[in-house]
Design an enzyme around this catalytic site. Structure first.
Site, PDB file in Angstrom:
ATOM      1  N   GLY A 284       2.736  -4.177   4.840  1.00 16.78           N
ATOM      2  CA  GLY A 284       3.001  -5.607   4.747  1.00 16.78           C
ATOM      3  C   GLY A 284       1.795  -6.443   5.091  1.00 16.78           C
ATOM      4  CB  CYS A 285       1.060  -8.458   8.088  1.00 16.47           C
ATOM      5  SG  CYS A 285       2.608  -9.410   8.042  1.00 16.47           S
TER       6      CYS A 285
END
Length: 238
Positions: free
Chosen positions: A176-177
């Site tokens: 994700g991030c």
């Protein structure tokens, strides 16, 4: 280069067929790795993504997940090395207004009492993990609202002003991030290195699948010892 150190990364795949397959695919790629490395430059910055208790404090929060046993020790060593070179160390975290109104579409994904939009500045979920050696008088502690550390933050101008020529990215989640930060950095012309022991995800499958994808497109993935060796070499050249 041999890559036996990958056997120690993140969580055991156990009886997870997807995780085992993704790990095997990633390790097979790294064993041959035919691509030319992006490489680290002479002025790298360290971007530590969302190492806040929401994602790291497995003893307190169900939203947290474990990483490599040496993750925090390795990240602290990287931060110390970058400070010693006078280069930027950045810690990002996610937090929102009390009503969650600045969470955007993310705020509509869940009505759970622990959903992302419930994390406010004073929430324990927003606290950086105390095992991290942060220097708030010197480092940049950056609040972000979306996946990438670059999206609608002043990070690009901060790095540009510091004369940064490459970035080292740690933290979570890999899928994700961390991934989005790496993609945005590379898209901005900054070579990206991910120290393998320093990134983590909730499940082995997404972790290894995204490591593979980033290795083939967006980032160099190296053992943290190699990254620290590069930083030590830079210090010797000063």
């Amino acid at each position: 280069m041999t890559h036996t150190h990958f056997d120690q990364v993140a969580r055991d795949t156990g009886d997870d067929p997807f995780g085992a397959a993704a790990r095997a695919h990633f390790e097979a790629w790294m064993a041959r790795d035919p691509l030319t490395p992006f490489g680290l430059g002479k002025r790298p910055a360290l971007i530590n993504v969302d190492l806040q208790r929401r994602y790291t404090d497995t003893g307190s929060f169900g939203t947290a997940y474990p990483g490599h046993p040496e993750q925090f020790t390795a990240i602290n060593a990287l931060a110390s090395a970058l400070r010693g070179l006078g280069l930027p160390v950045v810690w990002t975290y996610v937090a929102y207004r009390p009503d969650g109104s600045d969470c955007g579409l993310w705020g509509r994904r869940s009505t759970s009492p622990t959903a992302i939009h419930t994390v406010t500045e004073d929430h324990p979920h927003a606290e950086l993990d105390p095992r991290l050696d942060t220097d708030r008088a010197r480092d940049l502690v950056l609040r972000k609202r979306m996946a990438s550390a670059f999206f609608e933050t002043h990070l690009p101008s901060y790095l540009r002003l510091a004369g940064v020529d490459s970035v080292i990215v740690t933290g979570g989640a890999t899928s994700g991030c961390v991934r989005q930060t790496a993609v945005d950095a590379m898209s901005s012309g900054l070579p990206v290195t991910l120290p393998l022991e320093c990134v983590a995800d909730r499940e082995p499958g997404p972790h290894y699948a995204n490591l593979y994808d980033m290795a083939t497109k967006y980032a160099d993935i190296r053992p943290v010892a190699d990254v620290l060796s590069h930083l030590a070499h830079l210090k010797d050249q000063k």
